[in-house]
Design an enzyme around this catalytic site. Structure first.
Site, PDB file in Angstrom:
ATOM      1  CE1 TYR A 166      -3.547   2.642   0.511  1.00 41.84           C
ATOM      2  CE2 TYR A 166      -2.359   3.305   2.481  1.00 41.84           C
ATOM      3  CZ  TYR A 166      -3.347   3.532   1.547  1.00 41.84           C
ATOM      4  OH  TYR A 166      -4.119   4.657   1.640  1.00 41.84           O
ATOM      5  CG  ASP A 186      -2.724  13.056   4.030  1.00 43.94           C
ATOM      6  OD1 ASP A 186      -2.707  13.249   2.796  1.00 43.94           O
ATOM      7  OD2 ASP A 186      -3.417  12.170   4.572  1.00 43.94           O
ATOM      8  CG  ASP A 227      -4.249   7.986  -0.210  1.00 42.47           C
ATOM      9  OD1 ASP A 227      -5.262   8.405  -0.805  1.00 42.47           O
ATOM     10  OD2 ASP A 227      -3.915   8.376   0.924  1.00 42.47           O
ATOM     11  CD  GLU A 254      -9.290  11.174   0.738  1.00 42.34           C
ATOM     12  OE1 GLU A 254      -9.257  12.194   1.451  1.00 42.34           O
ATOM     13  OE2 GLU A 254      -8.436  10.272   0.782  1.00 42.34           O
ATOM     14  NE  ARG A 290     -10.438   8.090   3.278  1.00 42.29           N
ATOM     15  CZ  ARG A 290      -9.330   8.660   3.750  1.00 42.29           C
ATOM     16  NH1 ARG A 290      -8.142   8.184   3.392  1.00 42.29           N
ATOM     17  NH2 ARG A 290      -9.407   9.690   4.552  1.00 42.29           N
ATOM     18  CG  ASN A 308      -6.480   3.046   7.749  1.00 40.59           C
ATOM     19  OD1 ASN A 308      -5.358   2.594   7.932  1.00 40.59           O
ATOM     20  ND2 ASN A 308      -6.725   4.349   7.715  1.00 40.59           N
TER      21      ASN A 308
END
Length: 305
Positions: A51, A65, A92, A121, A162, A215
């Site tokens: 990942y 982030d 991601d 997401e 997500r 997660n």
């Protein structure tokens, strides 16, 4: 084995290999790998998938982030990890770097770089870590359009959606969003920010036929569970997104403090990867043997007239 020297380096698309692993019995364990060295070490430990976390990428660049990095910057990380390890990689994709066309560009770029799967997401930029408060969400239909665009652009890549709705609008809203995202083309769902075993189990009950990703990040809202425990709850994937970076960063901080205190590295030698261990990991001998096996090209010299 390094990709230049390996005779058995994978030739099948990463997405096809990722999907095959997802469809086999058991839970697909995907530790985070923040660079090529970490990817090799994870493979050497026996993992067959990885990942790539947005939080790990940004932190390694000295950034928070918040969706700051670009598609091309992420592709750099993907290429080094895929080339170093040869393993299928879940990446991601944050919010998709824009709207539908941007999402399609992201999917094609990541797939060309060697990724096997990507997750999108449903947050509004600037996005936040899923375990922090103060997040905002796009509308379900807007996210569904992004998922549909990603599915349309993918060739073999697995599309994972997500949702951060549990911490914003509640559990039922998250389930409703997840179902819509599956209808729009997502092959798996990543319900972020779940806070109890009961919540994990209820989410699976609500989507019995959809692969779910758990997660297992440290220092977040999710209690500690093992891969086996997530499998018992019905989950098909589990990630440890930033663990490798956390350990590496902690060790680096201790190294610099020791150098500053002692004026050298002697006190840290027993904590270091040795020169031989480093060369063995990156396959230096194999590269040197490959280099020596290549016949040097001799350019013809024109004779004097």
């Amino acid at each position: 084995m390094p990709y230049l020297t390996a005779n058995n380096f994978p030739t099948e698309p990463a997405g096809k290999r990722f999907r095959a692993a997802l469809n086999r019995p058991g839970i697909y364990q995907l530790p985070g790998a923040h660079n090529g060295q970490a990817a090799i070490q994870a493979g050497n430990a026996g993992f067959d998938g990885l990942y790539l976390s947005g939080a790990a990428m940004t932190a390694s660049m000295g950034l928070p982030d918040l969706g700051i990095i670009t598609v091309d910057e992420v592709a750099f990380f993907i290429r080094q990890i895929a080339r170093a390890s040869g393993l299928p990689l879940l990446v991601d994709g944050d919010t998709g770097y824009g709207e539908a066309l941007n999402v399609m560009h992201m999917v094609r770029t990541f797939e060309d770089a060697g990724a096997g799967a990507v997750h999108l997401e449903d947050q509004v930029l600037p996005k936040k870590c899923g375990h922090l408060n103060g997040k905002s969400l796009v509308s379900p239909t807007e996210m569904a359009a992004k998922v549909a665009a990603a599915a349309k652009a993918a060739r073999e890549m697995v599309i994972v959606a997500r949702t951060d709705a549990v911490g914003v609008d509640g559990f039922d809203a998250a389930v409703d969003r997840a179902k819509l995202y599956v209808e729009s083309g997502a092959e798996a769902i990543f319900p972020e920010g779940l806070t109890s075993r009961d919540m994990f189990e209820k989410f699976k009950t609500a989507l019995p036929d959809t692969p779910l990703l758990a997660n297992m990040t440290e220092f977040g809202k999710t209690p500690f569970f093992t891969a086996s425990e997530f499998e018992e709850m019905g989950y098909k994937m589990v990630i440890w997104p930033v663990s490798s970076l956390r350990v590496a960063n902690k060790a680096q901080a201790e190294l610099y403090a020791s150098i500053r205190e002692h004026g050298g590295t002697r006190e840290m030698l027993d904590r270091m990867q040795t020169r031989q261990e480093l060369y063995d990991t990156i396959g230096l001998d194999a590269y040197e043997a490959l280099d020596a096996s290549i016949v040097k090209t001799i350019v013809p010299v024109m004779p004097d007239s």
